[in-house]
Design an enzyme around this catalytic site. Structure first.
Site, short mmCIF file in Angstrom:
data_model
loop_
_atom_site.label_atom_id
_atom_site.label_comp_id
_atom_site.label_asym_id
_atom_site.label_seq_id
_atom_site.Cartn_x
_atom_site.Cartn_y
_atom_site.Cartn_z
N ASN A 41 -22.29 16.96 45.41
CA ASN A 41 -20.68 17.34 45.88
C ASN A 41 -20.31 15.97 46.57
OD1 ASN A 41 -18.55 18.30 47.19
ND2 ASN A 41 -19.70 19.96 48.31
N ARG B 246 -20.24 19.32 41.62
CA ARG B 246 -19.43 20.22 42.02
C ARG B 246 -18.01 19.66 41.62
NH1 ARG B 246 -16.43 21.06 47.44
NH2 ARG B 246 -15.40 23.05 46.92
N HIS C 198 -13.86 28.44 45.85
CA HIS C 198 -15.19 28.82 46.31
C HIS C 198 -15.68 29.83 44.98
CE1 HIS C 198 -13.38 28.73 50.70
NE2 HIS C 198 -14.11 27.96 50.39
N GLY D 52 -15.94 30.57 56.20
CA GLY D 52 -16.47 29.50 56.69
C GLY D 52 -15.18 28.86 57.25
N ARG E 190 -6.22 26.11 58.82
CA ARG E 190 -5.11 26.59 57.65
C ARG E 190 -4.58 27.79 58.00
NH1 ARG E 190 -8.81 25.51 52.38
NH2 ARG E 190 -10.10 24.42 53.88
N GLY F 125 -20.32 30.11 56.58
CA GLY F 125 -20.40 29.80 58.24
C GLY F 125 -20.22 31.01 59.16
N GLY G 243 -19.24 34.08 57.91
CA GLY G 243 -19.92 35.42 57.37
C GLY G 243 -21.36 35.75 57.31
N ASN H 90 -23.22 34.15 60.04
CA ASN H 90 -23.72 33.89 61.70
C ASN H 90 -22.94 34.52 62.52
OD1 ASN H 90 -25.80 31.93 60.55
ND2 ASN H 90 -23.98 30.58 60.21
N GLU I 248 -24.36 27.45 46.96
CA GLU I 248 -23.77 26.80 45.80
C GLU I 248 -24.55 25.71 45.06
OE1 GLU I 248 -20.68 26.52 48.89
OE2 GLU I 248 -19.00 26.64 47.39
P1 ADP Z 1 -17.10 24.88 55.39
O1 ADP Z 1 -15.93 25.83 55.04
O2 ADP Z 1 -16.67 23.73 55.89
O3 ADP Z 1 -18.25 24.80 54.22
P2 ADP Z 1 -18.81 26.50 56.94
O4 ADP Z 1 -19.19 27.43 55.77
O5 ADP Z 1 -20.03 25.80 57.24
O6 ADP Z 1 -17.93 25.55 56.74
O7 ADP Z 1 -18.46 27.18 58.12
C1 ADP Z 1 -18.27 26.31 59.33
C2 ADP Z 1 -17.60 27.58 60.43
O8 ADP Z 1 -18.57 28.59 60.46
C3 ADP Z 1 -17.44 26.92 61.89
O9 ADP Z 1 -16.12 26.24 61.95
C4 ADP Z 1 -17.81 28.19 62.81
O10 ADP Z 1 -16.36 28.58 62.95
C5 ADP Z 1 -18.60 29.06 61.75
N1 ADP Z 1 -19.97 29.26 62.27
C6 ADP Z 1 -20.96 28.71 61.99
N2 ADP Z 1 -21.86 28.94 62.83
C7 ADP Z 1 -21.53 30.02 63.40
C8 ADP Z 1 -22.14 30.66 64.33
N3 ADP Z 1 -23.47 30.66 64.72
N4 ADP Z 1 -21.54 31.76 65.01
C9 ADP Z 1 -20.04 31.66 64.71
N5 ADP Z 1 -19.50 31.10 63.98
C10 ADP Z 1 -20.15 30.15 63.25
#
Ligand code: ADP
Length: 395
Positions: free
Chosen positions: A7, A88, A177, A205, A236, A326, A328, A330, A379
């Protein structure tokens, strides 16, 4: 069979080296600040993490260092072990509806489409050229972010604007995505042992998009002509009334790209909370009684709910809602709130099951009208799988 998944960004290069006989990651890492002061790399393998500052004048330097390190760290014995490289690629417009073997034509098209992804397509070409220089004979495959969404019908992908804008300039919804939504489709279909599912895939994320999928195909998706559209995101805005743009231009004496830049970088969770683009900070602020954080959280979860509800109707119901990326994967409070908002559809979470992070898990209650899952997206694996398949096809 060993495949590298790549990537490339304008100053970065992320990689995962897979042993595709076992679908296992052997090593992964990141090259950062390529062409800038203070460039460095991180390589993870065997539970170890190596980080070193090293001068990287361009992407070819990064690829050379990467391959040298794979050998000197004994991760591979020789470059001959690398059977393929999967890239990618961000924007394939409406020409690419699936992954392809990278040829000169693909590289030319990436540059031809560069106005549609000015940050990403030229960076993708840098990555391809760097590997071409160093690994001349190794086949390379391109996996487009936009490809999975090419099954949308005109009524879904057109904007209600003058038709000639579409004909003359390609103004339409492309969606992004796609590789993640395709991975989620594959994973949940395997999990439920069905290919005829109605799926609402929520990749949430930093950036985020929701996709409606039927029988394995994308029906509609929330991102649009660019990744600025759809749900509210970290920085955004998502969907807004486009008349805001000339109005703010006038109020603040800005040009159009400056206002669009603010919609991309100073909006979303950050814009409303005035604190952070990261949901963890926003939830923490909310728990301490910060009203702007509460508002940001409520707006964010509302926008996601609205798309899920819209796609529930579009699909004529849903078998499963999947949360990934991120937030979804966590964020327990995020998933809880969205599902509470959907209660009138009979959707109900199992509170205990929802209390999880980063695992494939059913989180809906037994009496929920729709299954709800959280699934870690991958991915890189999807890119490696496509690369393996296409290399096998060409023999
Ligand atoms: P990207 O879209 O840059 O690939 P990610 O899928 O890694 O980003 O998601 C990052 C976001 O996920 C962070 O900004 C945060 O808001 C959220 N995130 C990551 N870990 C956690 C967590 N443990 N609890 C809540 N939100 C989280």
């Amino acid at each position: 069979m060993k495949i590298i998944s790549i990537n490339t960004g304008s100053s970065s290069l992320k990689f995962s080296l897979f042993n595709m006989d076992k679908e296992e990651v052997i090593a992964s890492g990141l090259f950062e600040r390529i062409g800038l002061e203070g460039s460095s790399y991180t390589i993870k393998f065997n539970g170890e993490k190596i980080k070193e500052e090293i001068e990287l004048a361009n992407h070819t330097d990064a690829v050379k260092v990467l391959l040298e390190k794979l050998i000197s760290l004994n991760i591979i014995k020789s470059l001959e072990e690398i059977n393929g490289v999967g890239h990618r690629l961000v924007h394939g417009k409406d020409k690419y509806s699936k992954s392809v073997l990278i040829t000169d034509e693909v590289v030319e098209d990436l540059m031809k489409f560069k106005d549609f992804a000015p940050l990403h397509n030229p960076a993708n070409v840098l990555g391809i050229n760097a590997f071409r220089e160093v690994l001349r004979e190794v086949p390379m495959v391109g996996v487009f972010d936009t490809a999975f969404h090419q099954t949308m019908k005109q009524e879904e992908y057109l904007y209600p604007v003058p038709y000639e804008w579409y004909q003359n300039y390609g103004v339409r919804k492309y969606g992004f995505h796609g590789t993640s939504h395709r991975y989620i489709t594959k994973k949940i279909s395997q999990e439920l042992k069905r290919n005829d599912l109605k799926i609402i895939s929520c990749h949430v994320g930093n950036g985020g998009s929701i996709t409606a999928i039927k029988d394995g195909k994308c029906v509609d998706t929330s991102m649009g002509f660019t990744p600025l559209a759809g749900i509210m995101m970290g920085t955004r805005s998502g969907d807004v009334d486009s008349s805001i743009i000339p109005y703010v231009m006038e109020q603040e004496g800005l040009n159009a790209s400056e206002v669009v830049d603010a919609l991309n970088k100073r909006s979303g969770l950050l814009g409303i909370s005035e604190k952070s683009s990261d949901m963890r900070d926003v939830v923490a602020g909310m728990e301490e009684g910060d009203e702007k954080c509460r508002l940001a959280f409520d707006m964010y979860t509302r926008k996601v709910t609205n798309y899920i509800a819209q796609y529930y109707v579009l699909l004529g119901g849903a078998d499963v809602i999947v949360f990934t990326a991120g937030l979804g994967e966590n964020s327990v409070p995020f998933r809880r709130k969205v599902c509470e908002n959907l209660a009138c559809l009979g959707i109900k979470l199992d509170e205990k099951a929802n209390n999880c992070m980063g695992e494939l898990r059913k989180i809906s209650a037994e009496d929920s009208s729709v299954l709800v899952y959280t699934i870690p997206t991958d991915e890189e694996l999807m890119i490696a799988e496509d690369t393996k398949r296409i290399i096998n096809e060409i023999g």
